[in-house]
Write a protein that holds these residues in place. Sequence first.
Motif, PDB file in Angstrom:
ATOM      1  N   PRO A  44       0.841  -1.206   0.000  1.00 42.84           N
ATOM      2  CA  PRO A  44       0.000   0.000   0.000  1.00 42.84           C
ATOM      3  C   PRO A  44       0.872   1.250   0.000  1.00 42.84           C
ATOM      4  CG  PRO A  44       0.022  -1.011   2.189  1.00 42.84           C
ATOM      5  CD  PRO A  44       0.804  -1.909   1.284  1.00 42.84           C
ATOM      6  N   GLU A  45       0.432   2.265  -0.692  1.00 42.75           N
ATOM      7  CA  GLU A  45       1.133   3.554  -0.736  1.00 42.75           C
ATOM      8  C   GLU A  45       0.120   4.623  -0.345  1.00 42.75           C
ATOM      9  OE1 GLU A  45       4.375   4.538  -1.753  1.00 42.75           O
ATOM     10  OE2 GLU A  45       4.873   2.441  -1.548  1.00 42.75           O
ATOM     11  N   GLY A  46      -0.263   4.637   0.890  1.00 40.62           N
ATOM     12  CA  GLY A  46      -1.309   5.558   1.314  1.00 40.62           C
ATOM     13  C   GLY A  46      -2.649   4.856   1.316  1.00 40.62           C
ATOM     14  N   GLN A  47      -3.681   5.593   1.614  1.00 42.78           N
ATOM     15  CA  GLN A  47      -5.001   5.004   1.786  1.00 42.78           C
ATOM     16  C   GLN A  47      -5.635   4.572   0.464  1.00 42.78           C
ATOM     17  OE1 GLN A  47      -7.737   7.547   3.894  1.00 42.78           O
ATOM     18  NE2 GLN A  47      -8.192   5.889   5.302  1.00 42.78           N
TER      19      GLN A  47
ATOM     20  N   LYS B 236      15.154 -14.178 -20.051  1.00 43.63           N
ATOM     21  CA  LYS B 236      15.240 -13.209 -18.951  1.00 43.63           C
ATOM     22  C   LYS B 236      13.930 -13.167 -18.155  1.00 43.63           C
ATOM     23  CE  LYS B 236      18.708 -10.388 -21.175  1.00 43.63           C
ATOM     24  NZ  LYS B 236      19.058  -9.093 -21.742  1.00 43.63           N
ATOM     25  N   THR B 237      14.016 -12.647 -16.957  1.00 45.52           N
ATOM     26  CA  THR B 237      12.872 -12.504 -16.071  1.00 45.52           C
ATOM     27  C   THR B 237      12.150 -11.205 -16.380  1.00 45.52           C
ATOM     28  OG1 THR B 237      14.017 -13.735 -14.339  1.00 45.52           O
ATOM     29  CG2 THR B 237      12.178 -12.351 -13.633  1.00 45.52           C
ATOM     30  N   GLN B 238      10.819 -11.291 -16.490  1.00 46.33           N
ATOM     31  CA  GLN B 238      10.012 -10.109 -16.766  1.00 46.33           C
ATOM     32  C   GLN B 238       9.480  -9.532 -15.464  1.00 46.33           C
ATOM     33  OE1 GLN B 238       6.887 -10.617 -19.681  1.00 46.33           O
ATOM     34  NE2 GLN B 238       5.690  -8.978 -18.781  1.00 46.33           N
ATOM     35  N   ILE B 239       9.557  -8.206 -15.332  1.00 50.38           N
ATOM     36  CA  ILE B 239       9.051  -7.488 -14.157  1.00 50.38           C
ATOM     37  C   ILE B 239       8.013  -6.485 -14.647  1.00 50.38           C
ATOM     38  CG2 ILE B 239       9.641  -5.998 -12.206  1.00 50.38           C
ATOM     39  CD1 ILE B 239      12.617  -6.912 -12.751  1.00 50.38           C
ATOM     40  N   THR B 240       6.789  -6.579 -14.122  1.00 54.37           N
ATOM     41  CA  THR B 240       5.747  -5.620 -14.448  1.00 54.37           C
ATOM     42  C   THR B 240       5.383  -4.881 -13.173  1.00 54.37           C
ATOM     43  OG1 THR B 240       4.904  -7.043 -16.203  1.00 54.37           O
ATOM     44  CG2 THR B 240       3.430  -5.303 -15.425  1.00 54.37           C
ATOM     45  N   ILE B 241       5.485  -3.558 -13.194  1.00 53.16           N
ATOM     46  CA  ILE B 241       5.199  -2.728 -12.038  1.00 53.16           C
ATOM     47  C   ILE B 241       3.965  -1.892 -12.347  1.00 53.16           C
ATOM     48  CG2 ILE B 241       6.057  -0.936 -10.484  1.00 53.16           C
ATOM     49  CD1 ILE B 241       8.909  -1.830 -11.352  1.00 53.16           C
ATOM     50  N   MET B 242       2.975  -1.978 -11.465  1.00 53.10           N
ATOM     51  CA  MET B 242       1.749  -1.209 -11.662  1.00 53.10           C
ATOM     52  C   MET B 242       1.485  -0.348 -10.438  1.00 53.10           C
ATOM     53  SD  MET B 242      -2.108  -2.393 -12.658  1.00 53.10           S
ATOM     54  CE  MET B 242      -2.555  -3.055 -11.072  1.00 53.10           C
ATOM     55  N   HIS B 243       1.283   0.934 -10.649  1.00 57.72           N
ATOM     56  CA  HIS B 243       0.925   1.864  -9.583  1.00 57.72           C
ATOM     57  C   HIS B 243      -0.553   2.187  -9.775  1.00 57.72           C
ATOM     58  CE1 HIS B 243       1.062   6.135  -7.800  1.00 57.72           C
ATOM     59  NE2 HIS B 243       0.906   5.271  -6.836  1.00 57.72           N
ATOM     60  N   ALA B 244      -1.371   1.822  -8.794  1.00 58.34           N
ATOM     61  CA  ALA B 244      -2.819   2.017  -8.915  1.00 58.34           C
ATOM     62  C   ALA B 244      -3.307   3.013  -7.885  1.00 58.34           C
ATOM     63  CB  ALA B 244      -3.525   0.690  -8.719  1.00 58.34           C
ATOM     64  N   THR B 245      -4.259   3.828  -8.293  1.00 58.38           N
ATOM     65  CA  THR B 245      -4.913   4.747  -7.374  1.00 58.38           C
ATOM     66  C   THR B 245      -6.414   4.548  -7.506  1.00 58.38           C
ATOM     67  OG1 THR B 245      -4.981   6.513  -9.025  1.00 58.38           O
ATOM     68  CG2 THR B 245      -3.110   6.494  -7.516  1.00 58.38           C
ATOM     69  N   SER B 246      -7.124   4.788  -6.427  1.00 60.88           N
ATOM     70  CA  SER B 246      -8.577   4.732  -6.477  1.00 60.88           C
ATOM     71  C   SER B 246      -9.118   6.075  -6.009  1.00 60.88           C
ATOM     72  CB  SER B 246      -9.110   3.593  -5.603  1.00 60.88           C
ATOM     73  OG  SER B 246      -8.837   3.856  -4.250  1.00 60.88           O
ATOM     74  N   SER B 247     -10.269   6.401  -6.522  1.00 55.14           N
ATOM     75  CA  SER B 247     -10.854   7.697  -6.180  1.00 55.14           C
ATOM     76  C   SER B 247     -11.544   7.658  -4.829  1.00 55.14           C
ATOM     77  CB  SER B 247     -11.837   8.129  -7.262  1.00 55.14           C
ATOM     78  OG  SER B 247     -12.837   7.143  -7.412  1.00 55.14           O
ATOM     79  N   GLY B 248     -11.717   6.465  -4.279  1.00 59.47           N
ATOM     80  CA  GLY B 248     -12.332   6.356  -2.959  1.00 59.47           C
ATOM     81  C   GLY B 248     -13.830   6.508  -3.044  1.00 59.47           C
ATOM     82  N   PRO B 249     -14.488   6.533  -1.902  1.00 60.31           N
ATOM     83  CA  PRO B 249     -15.943   6.650  -1.897  1.00 60.31           C
ATOM     84  C   PRO B 249     -16.393   8.014  -2.400  1.00 60.31           C
ATOM     85  CG  PRO B 249     -15.062   6.582   0.351  1.00 60.31           C
ATOM     86  CD  PRO B 249     -13.912   6.425  -0.597  1.00 60.31           C
ATOM     87  N   SER B 250     -17.548   8.014  -3.074  1.00 63.82           N
ATOM     88  CA  SER B 250     -18.031   9.292  -3.583  1.00 63.82           C
ATOM     89  C   SER B 250     -18.978   9.972  -2.637  1.00 63.82           C
ATOM     90  CB  SER B 250     -18.734   9.154  -4.907  1.00 63.82           C
ATOM     91  OG  SER B 250     -18.971   7.902  -5.350  1.00 63.82           O
TER      92      SER B 250
END
Length: 75
Positions: free
Chosen positions: A40-43, A61-75
């Motif tokens: 987790p990187e914050g809430q 070779k080894t494959q590395i996939t990095i995903m940074h996800a954010t959510s808008s949270g409750p509306s």
Amino acid sequence: MTATFVTPDSKDQVVSFYKDKFGSEASVFDSSNSAMITVPEGQQESVMVTVTPNASQYGGKTQITIMHATSSGPS
């Protein structure tokens, strides 16, 4: 945001590297075919790293996939 890289390092070496970088907050799912590390990187943010050894692609070779996800949270 997603990025994909390849490395000559083994899956275990890559997983160890990211576990050290992310520290105790990281969750690791490791199987013989791949590994997934999430932290987790914050809430409303998280980083997920998927590590896949590819004997048939990328010259073995080894494959590395990095995903940074954010959510808008409750509306």
